[in-house]
Structures are given as C-alpha cells and as structure tokens.
Design a protein around this motif. Structure first.
Motif, short mmCIF file in Angstrom:
data_model
loop_
_atom_site.label_atom_id
_atom_site.label_comp_id
_atom_site.label_asym_id
_atom_site.label_seq_id
_atom_site.Cartn_x
_atom_site.Cartn_y
_atom_site.Cartn_z
N LEU A 151 1.17 -0.99 -0.46
CA LEU A 151 -0.15 -0.35 -0.06
C LEU A 151 0.99 0.74 -0.03
CD1 LEU A 151 -2.99 -0.97 2.37
CD2 LEU A 151 -3.08 -0.93 -0.12
N ALA A 152 2.03 1.20 1.07
CA ALA A 152 2.27 2.16 0.81
C ALA A 152 3.30 2.72 -1.20
CB ALA A 152 4.32 1.94 2.03
N THR A 153 3.93 1.80 -1.53
CA THR A 153 4.35 1.61 -2.79
C THR A 153 2.83 2.20 -3.27
OG1 THR A 153 5.72 0.22 -2.38
CG2 THR A 153 5.47 0.86 -4.52
N GLN A 154 2.09 1.96 -3.26
CA GLN A 154 0.65 2.86 -4.28
C GLN A 154 0.46 3.65 -3.96
OE1 GLN A 154 -2.94 -0.47 -3.91
NE2 GLN A 154 -4.36 1.38 -3.84
N PHE A 155 0.56 4.41 -2.51
CA PHE A 155 0.20 5.37 -2.46
C PHE A 155 1.32 6.39 -2.72
CE2 PHE A 155 -3.30 3.55 1.19
CZ PHE A 155 -4.24 3.55 0.00
N TYR A 156 2.56 5.91 -2.25
CA TYR A 156 3.81 7.31 -2.18
C TYR A 156 4.42 6.54 -3.49
CZ TYR A 156 1.49 7.20 2.91
OH TYR A 156 0.52 7.73 3.68
N ILE A 157 4.72 6.38 -4.08
CA ILE A 157 4.54 6.10 -5.48
C ILE A 157 4.04 7.11 -7.09
CG2 ILE A 157 6.58 5.02 -6.82
CD1 ILE A 157 8.02 5.04 -4.91
N ASN A 158 4.70 8.62 -6.92
CA ASN A 158 4.04 8.91 -8.03
C ASN A 158 4.34 7.58 -9.93
OD1 ASN A 158 2.40 10.17 -10.95
ND2 ASN A 158 3.76 11.89 -9.83
N PRO A 159 3.32 6.63 -10.02
CA PRO A 159 3.51 5.99 -11.45
C PRO A 159 4.07 7.00 -12.26
CG PRO A 159 1.13 6.14 -10.79
CD PRO A 159 2.03 6.83 -9.78
N GLN A 195 8.58 7.60 -8.74
CA GLN A 195 10.24 8.71 -7.59
C GLN A 195 7.99 8.55 -6.40
OE1 GLN A 195 12.69 9.39 -7.58
NE2 GLN A 195 12.80 7.81 -9.38
N PRO A 196 9.07 9.00 -6.11
CA PRO A 196 8.81 9.50 -4.07
C PRO A 196 7.46 10.57 -4.31
CG PRO A 196 10.13 8.57 -3.89
CD PRO A 196 10.90 8.84 -4.93
N ASN A 197 6.02 11.03 -3.87
CA ASN A 197 5.48 11.53 -4.90
C ASN A 197 5.37 12.91 -2.56
OD1 ASN A 197 3.22 10.43 -2.83
ND2 ASN A 197 2.39 10.27 -4.12
N VAL A 198 6.33 12.50 -2.22
CA VAL A 198 6.58 12.58 -0.75
C VAL A 198 7.75 12.89 -0.03
CG1 VAL A 198 4.23 11.65 0.64
CG2 VAL A 198 6.47 10.25 0.73
N GLN A 210 12.43 3.68 1.20
CA GLN A 210 13.12 3.93 2.97
C GLN A 210 14.23 5.02 2.80
OE1 GLN A 210 14.82 -0.28 2.28
NE2 GLN A 210 14.00 -0.91 4.03
N ALA A 211 14.38 5.59 2.19
CA ALA A 211 15.25 6.44 1.97
C ALA A 211 14.14 8.12 2.01
CB ALA A 211 15.90 7.34 0.45
N LYS A 212 12.96 7.96 1.99
CA LYS A 212 11.87 9.40 2.55
C LYS A 212 11.62 8.99 4.12
CE LYS A 212 12.54 10.62 -1.55
NZ LYS A 212 12.53 12.76 -1.61
N ILE A 213 12.32 7.90 4.60
CA ILE A 213 11.67 7.82 6.37
C ILE A 213 12.85 8.82 7.22
CG2 ILE A 213 11.51 6.35 8.58
CD1 ILE A 213 11.73 3.96 6.64
#
Length: 214
Positions: free
Chosen positions: A14-22, A26-29, A55-58
C-alpha cells in the motif's frame, strides 16, 4: 508470525501504491513517518518488501527530536513547548516544524460567554475537561457555552498548513520521544527565527488583538 508477515507485506504494498508516483516512478512525498504498534515500525522499515525508494524518505524521529533538544540546550530561542506558547508561535507564523505526540489527549474548545457573547478558545486535557470551573468566566461566573469541541490533534492535522509549518507526529516509544512527551508535554515546535515568548506575553497584556488562549 504469519499474520505479522502478511500485515507488513500489505503495508509495504500500500505504501508503494500511495507514495510512489506511477508517472515518474519517484516518491510523491518529501518525507515519511512510520508509526504504529510496538516494533512493527522497525520491522517494516527493515523489510525487503518495503520499497527502497521509500526507505530513503523515512524521517528519523530521533534526529528530529535531537534537533529540537539541541535548540533548547544551546538556548537559541528558536523553540517553543507546551500548548500555550506553541499556539502563540503558530499564530505569529514563527513555527517551522510543529512536533506533536501522536496520542496527545487535549481537546480544543470554542466557548461563548453567555452574558457578553465573547468567544474564548480553551485547550483542556482530560482532567480539565471534567472541571466545570473551566466552563465559567473566572471573574463573573457567567456560563461558557460550548460552540465547538475538537481533538487538538485533529485540529492540527486540518489547520497546520495555514500556519506555514510542517507537522511531525512522534511516538513515546523511543527514549527521545518519551523525554519529549514527559518533559515538554508532548507538544512543541522548532522556530524559523528567535522569539522571546515573555516579551510576546507583555505585548498581549498591553492590549494587542490576539486570541485568548489558556
């Protein structure tokens, strides 16, 4: 153990689904905070199933609170703690990072003086909630009618952007988090610039038009 594994896997998916821009992959946060029960946070962050791009965004809670403690120990004047001063700092637009314990149990009341019609804002913990004197004017004993009652946590989540700050929730599970909650009431902020709250209090006493925050 199987249920734990499935829970971590589902959260990672779910984290990948919500926080990676398809579109960009790249992360959207700009940052992620892991919160939750016991050591699930650690298990998730170290899991091979958790997307390395995320992980790099934690954001490291210890690093955040460490920075806060550093401002205090160096007496930079770029910090606030407690409900009153933190709210004053927010109103002035001085708070850069608002730090709040994820289980902060304080309610925000909008109260109306039954005699004068004046609106008063109060922030009450569980004990103060049950003290009826908090719902009467201290000088005239006029009733203060509840117009709104909101969890302060919920209010922060909805309103923090209007104060131009970022909002960081912390747990009390780490030593640093526990110290922040016990020693500073579980609420504080790192400021953009040095601020002397005492002089601000004096300005308020001189009749400046600021909300009455208790």
């Amino acid at each position: 153990m199987e249920k734990r594994h499935n829970y971590v896997r589902k959260t990672a998916e779910l984290a990948t689904q919500f926080y990676i821009n398809p579109a960009t992959s790249q992360p959207n946060v700009s940052g992620l905070i892991l919160a939750g029960s016991a050591d699930f946070k650690t298990e998730l962050s170290q899991s091979d199933m958790f997307d390395p791009r995320l992980q790099a965004k934690i954001l490291n809670e210890k690093r955040l609170i460490g920075k806060y403690f550093e401002e205090i120990s160096q007496d930079t004047g770029k910090y606030v703690f407690g409900v009153d001063d933190t709210l004053k700092g927010l109103e002035m637009g001085a708070v850069e990072i608002l730090i709040v314990w994820e289980n902060l149990d304080i309610n925000r009341y909008v109260l109306k003086n039954a005699s004068t019609g004046e609106i008063v804002i109060k922030h009450l913990n569980k004990d103060q909630d049950s003290d009826q004197s908090n719902f009467r004017d201290s000088t005239t004993s006029a009733e203060l009618e509840v117009q709104e009652k909101t969890s302060l946590l919920e209010w922060f989540a909805n309103e923090y952007k209007q104060f131009g700050c970022t909002l960081e929730f912390v747990t009390n599970k780490s030593q640093e988090g526990s110290q922040f909650c016990r020693g500073f009431g579980g609420i504080g902020g790192i400021l953009r610039y040095q601020l002397d709250m005492r002089s601000f209090d004096e300005l308020s006493d001189d009749g400046e038009n600021y909300e009455d925050i208790e």
